[in-house]
Design an enzyme around this catalytic site. Sequence first.
Site, short mmCIF file in Angstrom:
data_model
loop_
_atom_site.label_atom_id
_atom_site.label_comp_id
_atom_site.label_asym_id
_atom_site.label_seq_id
_atom_site.Cartn_x
_atom_site.Cartn_y
_atom_site.Cartn_z
CE LYS A 184 -11.51 -3.51 -1.75
NZ LYS A 184 -11.24 -4.54 -0.75
CD GLU A 260 3.30 3.84 -4.61
OE1 GLU A 260 4.28 3.09 -4.75
OE2 GLU A 260 3.34 5.07 -4.77
CB CYS A 295 5.66 -3.97 -2.17
SG CYS A 295 5.93 -2.55 -1.10
CD GLU A 394 5.00 -8.74 -5.31
OE1 GLU A 394 3.88 -8.75 -5.87
OE2 GLU A 394 5.42 -7.79 -4.65
#
Length: 494
Positions: A184, A260, A295, A394
Amino acid sequence: MSQAATALPPFDGRAFINGQRCWAQAGARFDNISPVHGQVLCEVARGDGADIDLAVQAARRAFTDKRWCGLAPAARKRVLIRWADLVLAHAPELALLETLDMGKPIQYATQVDVNSTANCIRWYGEAIDKVYDEIAPTPAHALALITREPMGVVGVIVPWNYPMIMAAWKIAPALACGNAVVLKPSEKSPLTALRLAELAMEAGLPAGVLNVVPGFGTEAGTPLALHMDVDCIGFTGSTRVGKQIHVMAGQSNLKRAWTELGGKSPFIVMDDCPDLERAVQTAVGSIFFNQGESCNAPSRLLLHHHIKDAFVERALQLLPQYQPADPLHPETVMGAIVDRSQLDTVLGYIEKGRQEGATLLAGGQVARVDSGGFYVQPAIFDGVGPHMAIAREEIFGPVLSVMAFNDVQEAVHLANDHVYGLQASIWTRDINCAHGVARALRAGTVHVNQYDEDDITVPFGGYKQSGVGRDKSLHAFDKYTELKTTWIRIDSPV
Ligand code: NAD
């Protein structure tokens, strides 16, 4: 619609299930809007639980009848290598799709995303007929074989920042091991995943072995993570959703879950940095690469107070190189933010940084409004305190937070005092400091006097809330295989 957009071929947003393109069973679709110009590129199938179920059934049949896992590893290798070749042969098309879908500069979509994707697929293809199983050192009356077996049906959910690469890091090792996959992609960047699946079939991957169901997280991702016939889920995305993935795995069939997740990587520069100019260039280039939507972006710049002012001054001089421009122009280095909501998130953090007392030295304004797309000038904040939102959360945008420290102990404390532990960097000419700090940093990857080295041969993943498990390298095979022990009695006549 702009000239560039009208000249493009029609895009196919249908799902890819059991080797066929198809719309969602309920007929739902959503508009795929390009951040480059804010225009609709195409309609995309809005998959839900029924489509996920269809794809999982197709994958299960493909796994059970052994059309793929029953092939010799060398035969799977040949298919994966053909697939990698096809990815390279379609580089211009795939790069264009990636740029239009999520806004990155076309030069990086071509040089980085397409090449890394092909390299990843080729590497796992080449590896799979070179890994051996084990025989345990047991007594002579018995033989214990320790073998790796594919898990079965692997669900993969990926984000939008490197749509092809993130998918390849999971589906290449999963397929190489013999699994069947349901992927997906992010609703913000579904097009390259769909083309990758078509190219895999063209390369000889049997129908049903790789299925792609586009759709939204709660509508298509959740049913995949909860599905009782999915053996393993590989997820890349936010820590918020990653935590839910582990819960869903536990709530359903205890499928293996690998995540992750986010990062807020520290970039530490000591006052004995061997090459300040290279350190500045690397820090600025790394945080602003991919519009800061990485990331592992070094979003926390920790500078020894002796060198801080000179370092920041030079960083500001470099900033004009990173002004947003048309992602389709071959020389652009800073493209569009993936969508309006992510742009609003980035602008919200910039405002919050100001309110919390950090000093915005430059940038942070909306840019290229006339284009219709979503752009922001890269921003540098000085005077950032460790408890400010721009130090703790973040942002996933081109925002650099600068903090000063007095000694190495303080630097390591600032670096580690965080929920994330994805990557980190230490710049020093002192070998004891380099080794000592590298050991002390709680991060999956530590860079010494550099930040940009990367290779498919090394594991990628994080400590703490940056996730569970590692992508890349031979270690990725651990995620998509079960270990089986087979005891064989030996009644030896001799
Ligand atoms: P996200 O978590 O919002 O979405 C990621 C994927 O999960 C998408 O496909 C989304 O549709 C799906 N999803 C969302 N909600 C879901 C739900 N409830 N159930 C199942 N699936 C769901 O993340 P994003 O905004 O797409 O990506 C940015 C994040 O990805 C950042 O946090 C970034 O750090 C992280 N990331 C991590 C790595 C890594 O290797 N550690 C690499 C790239 C990106």
